[in-house]
Scaffold this active site. Structure first.
Site, PDB file in Angstrom:
ATOM      1  N   SER A 278     -12.362  21.422  -9.899  1.00  0.00           N
ATOM      2  CA  SER A 278     -13.396  21.743  -8.960  1.00  0.00           C
ATOM      3  C   SER A 278     -13.547  20.840  -7.718  1.00  0.00           C
ATOM      4  O   SER A 278     -13.882  21.201  -6.889  1.00  0.00           O
ATOM      5  CB  SER A 278     -14.668  22.036  -9.849  1.00  0.00           C
ATOM      6  OG  SER A 278     -15.365  20.876 -10.017  1.00  0.00           O
ATOM      7  N   ASN A 279     -13.467  19.601  -8.153  1.00  0.00           N
ATOM      8  CA  ASN A 279     -13.366  18.487  -7.116  1.00  0.00           C
ATOM      9  C   ASN A 279     -12.549  18.718  -6.081  1.00  0.00           C
ATOM     10  O   ASN A 279     -12.531  18.581  -4.813  1.00  0.00           O
ATOM     11  CB  ASN A 279     -13.574  17.090  -7.539  1.00  0.00           C
ATOM     12  CG  ASN A 279     -14.921  16.938  -7.985  1.00  0.00           C
ATOM     13  OD1 ASN A 279     -15.754  16.555  -7.104  1.00  0.00           O
ATOM     14  ND2 ASN A 279     -15.079  16.919  -9.180  1.00  0.00           N
TER      15      ASN A 279
ATOM     16  N   LYS B   4       5.519   4.319 -17.266  1.00  0.00           N
ATOM     17  CA  LYS B   4       4.566   4.343 -16.034  1.00  0.00           C
ATOM     18  C   LYS B   4       5.197   4.007 -14.758  1.00  0.00           C
ATOM     19  O   LYS B   4       5.244   4.761 -13.722  1.00  0.00           O
ATOM     20  CB  LYS B   4       3.159   3.901 -16.279  1.00  0.00           C
ATOM     21  CG  LYS B   4       2.328   4.044 -15.130  1.00  0.00           C
ATOM     22  CD  LYS B   4       0.946   3.412 -15.357  1.00  0.00           C
ATOM     23  CE  LYS B   4       0.249   4.300 -16.416  1.00  0.00           C
ATOM     24  NZ  LYS B   4      -1.352   3.876 -16.185  1.00  0.00           N
TER      25      LYS B   4
ATOM     26  N   MET C 217      -7.193  11.602 -15.360  1.00  0.00           N
ATOM     27  CA  MET C 217      -7.536  10.989 -16.537  1.00  0.00           C
ATOM     28  C   MET C 217      -6.310   9.842 -16.914  1.00  0.00           C
ATOM     29  O   MET C 217      -5.940   9.616 -18.057  1.00  0.00           O
ATOM     30  CB  MET C 217      -7.978  11.736 -17.849  1.00  0.00           C
ATOM     31  CG  MET C 217      -9.168  12.648 -17.403  1.00  0.00           C
ATOM     32  SD  MET C 217     -10.532  11.899 -16.816  1.00  0.00           S
ATOM     33  CE  MET C 217     -11.843  13.035 -16.707  1.00  0.00           C
TER      34      MET C 217
ATOM     35  N   ILE D 269      -4.279   3.915 -12.887  1.00  0.00           N
ATOM     36  CA  ILE D 269      -3.261   4.050 -11.816  1.00  0.00           C
ATOM     37  C   ILE D 269      -2.400   2.631 -12.035  1.00  0.00           C
ATOM     38  O   ILE D 269      -3.381   1.609 -12.432  1.00  0.00           O
ATOM     39  CB  ILE D 269      -3.914   4.010 -10.354  1.00  0.00           C
ATOM     40  CG1 ILE D 269      -4.397   5.285 -10.387  1.00  0.00           C
ATOM     41  CG2 ILE D 269      -2.880   3.794  -9.465  1.00  0.00           C
ATOM     42  CD1 ILE D 269      -3.618   6.356 -10.370  1.00  0.00           C
TER      43      ILE D 269
ATOM     44  N   ASN E  16     -11.772   6.966  -6.048  1.00  0.00           N
ATOM     45  CA  ASN E  16     -12.224   7.869  -7.536  1.00  0.00           C
ATOM     46  C   ASN E  16     -13.539   8.348  -7.481  1.00  0.00           C
ATOM     47  O   ASN E  16     -14.274   7.476  -6.650  1.00  0.00           O
ATOM     48  CB  ASN E  16     -11.692   6.923  -8.884  1.00  0.00           C
ATOM     49  CG  ASN E  16     -11.889   7.845 -10.040  1.00  0.00           C
ATOM     50  OD1 ASN E  16     -11.674   8.910 -10.311  1.00  0.00           O
ATOM     51  ND2 ASN E  16     -12.643   6.847 -10.920  1.00  0.00           N
TER      52      ASN E  16
ATOM     53  N   HIS F 263     -16.408   9.433 -10.223  1.00  0.00           N
ATOM     54  CA  HIS F 263     -16.621   9.026 -11.900  1.00  0.00           C
ATOM     55  C   HIS F 263     -18.028   9.767 -12.097  1.00  0.00           C
ATOM     56  O   HIS F 263     -18.820   9.277 -11.166  1.00  0.00           O
ATOM     57  CB  HIS F 263     -16.614   7.622 -12.116  1.00  0.00           C
ATOM     58  CG  HIS F 263     -16.897   7.291 -13.644  1.00  0.00           C
ATOM     59  ND1 HIS F 263     -16.075   7.807 -14.433  1.00  0.00           N
ATOM     60  CD2 HIS F 263     -18.075   7.071 -14.295  1.00  0.00           C
ATOM     61  CE1 HIS F 263     -16.410   7.469 -15.629  1.00  0.00           C
ATOM     62  NE2 HIS F 263     -17.733   7.118 -15.535  1.00  0.00           N
TER      63      HIS F 263
HETATM   64  C1  GAR Z   1     -15.483  15.097 -12.871  1.00  0.00           C
HETATM   65  O1  GAR Z   1     -16.746  15.428 -13.042  1.00  0.00           O
HETATM   66  C2  GAR Z   1     -15.264  13.859 -12.234  1.00  0.00           C
HETATM   67  O2  GAR Z   1     -16.176  12.865 -11.916  1.00  0.00           O
HETATM   68  C3  GAR Z   1     -14.731  13.191 -13.662  1.00  0.00           C
HETATM   69  O3  GAR Z   1     -13.820  14.416 -14.160  1.00  0.00           O
HETATM   70  C4  GAR Z   1     -14.436  15.584 -13.572  1.00  0.00           C
HETATM   71  C5  GAR Z   1     -13.338  16.416 -13.229  1.00  0.00           C
HETATM   72  O4  GAR Z   1     -13.903  17.751 -12.957  1.00  0.00           O
HETATM   73  N1  GAR Z   1     -13.680  11.954 -13.777  1.00  0.00           N
HETATM   74  C6  GAR Z   1     -13.662  11.156 -14.637  1.00  0.00           C
HETATM   75  O5  GAR Z   1     -14.415  11.146 -15.553  1.00  0.00           O
HETATM   76  C7  GAR Z   1     -12.898   9.891 -13.947  1.00  0.00           C
HETATM   77  N2  GAR Z   1     -13.091   8.815 -15.108  1.00  0.00           N
HETATM   78  P1  GAR Z   1     -12.955  18.837 -12.067  1.00  0.00           P
HETATM   79  O6  GAR Z   1     -11.791  18.765 -12.763  1.00  0.00           O
HETATM   80  O7  GAR Z   1     -13.818  20.064 -12.037  1.00  0.00           O
HETATM   81  O8  GAR Z   1     -12.956  18.385 -10.577  1.00  0.00           O
END
Ligand code: GAR
Length: 201
Positions: free
Chosen positions: A13-14, A65, A90, A93, A107, A109
């Protein structure tokens, strides 16, 4: 035009919010590449629908990696990527990507860092009983959810909130905070570049 690669492992979604902000002009840039380390994740469907080139890979197919990051760096250089945006990617890097894109990996969070780093940050906050959590956008370094903070916004947790309702509030904030922060970073980078050009011309 700033060229952005979005790395994601989940629903994306982001990614969608960043893409739409580019299309509407909120971000003066374009998403030129999606990288996904979880084949089959919904972000891949979103990328395909939007016609954005997708690189999907399984880290377990590589011996290290270093091996997959070396391949990623070659792809991102070929795509002339200016900024890497982690959107629910997840995975830590490693030095190969960090070295090639120093100061150019961002990033998001779902907590007010340095509180609740790592996995399941929303659940960690709800379980801890905090009344305020939030969203952090930061530059990436070698740590887990560390690195210079660029922007933060709070989200209140009401007594009736659950993991799901708190996560929904957080997502709503993320979808505007990430585009705004990316555009602010672009402007700062552009100003830095023009100062450098003036001083060296
Ligand atoms: C988001 O809430 C982001 O902040 C989190 O994963 C979600 C992804 O949502 N990221 C972390 O936890 C990183 N440590 P999305 O796939 O709907 O964008």
């Amino acid at each position: 035009m700033m060229r952005i690669a979005v790395f994601a492992s989940g629903s994306g979604s982001n990614f969608q919010a960043v893409l739409e902000a580019c299309v509407s002009g909120i971000i003066k840039g374009e998403v030129c590449q999606v990288v996904c380390d979880k084949p089959g994740a919904y972000v891949e469907t979103r990328a395909e629908r939007a016609g954005v080139p997708l690189f999907s890979f399984s880290p377990s197919d590589y011996e290290s990696k270093k091996a997959f990051e070396t391949e990623l760096v070659a792809l991102l250089k070929e795509q002339q990527v200016d900024l890497i945006v982690l959107a629910g990617y997840m995975r830590l890097i490693g030095p190969v990507l960090l070295g090639a894109f120093e100061g150019r990996i961002m990033n998001i969070h779902p907590s007010l860092l340095p509180s609740f780093p790592g996995l399941r940050a929303v659940e960690q906050a709800v379980d801890a009983g905090v009344k305020v959590t939030g969203v952090t956008v930061h530059l990436v370094d070698e740590g887990m959810d560390t690195g210079p903070i660029l922007a933060q916004k709070p989200v209140t947790i009401e007594p009736e909130d659950t993991y799901e309702t708190t996560a929904a509030k957080i997502h709503r904030i993320e979808h505007s905070l990430y585009p705004e922060t990316i555009e602010a970073w672009r402007k700062t980078a552009e100003e830095r570049e023009s100062t450098w050009q003036n001083e060296h011309s």
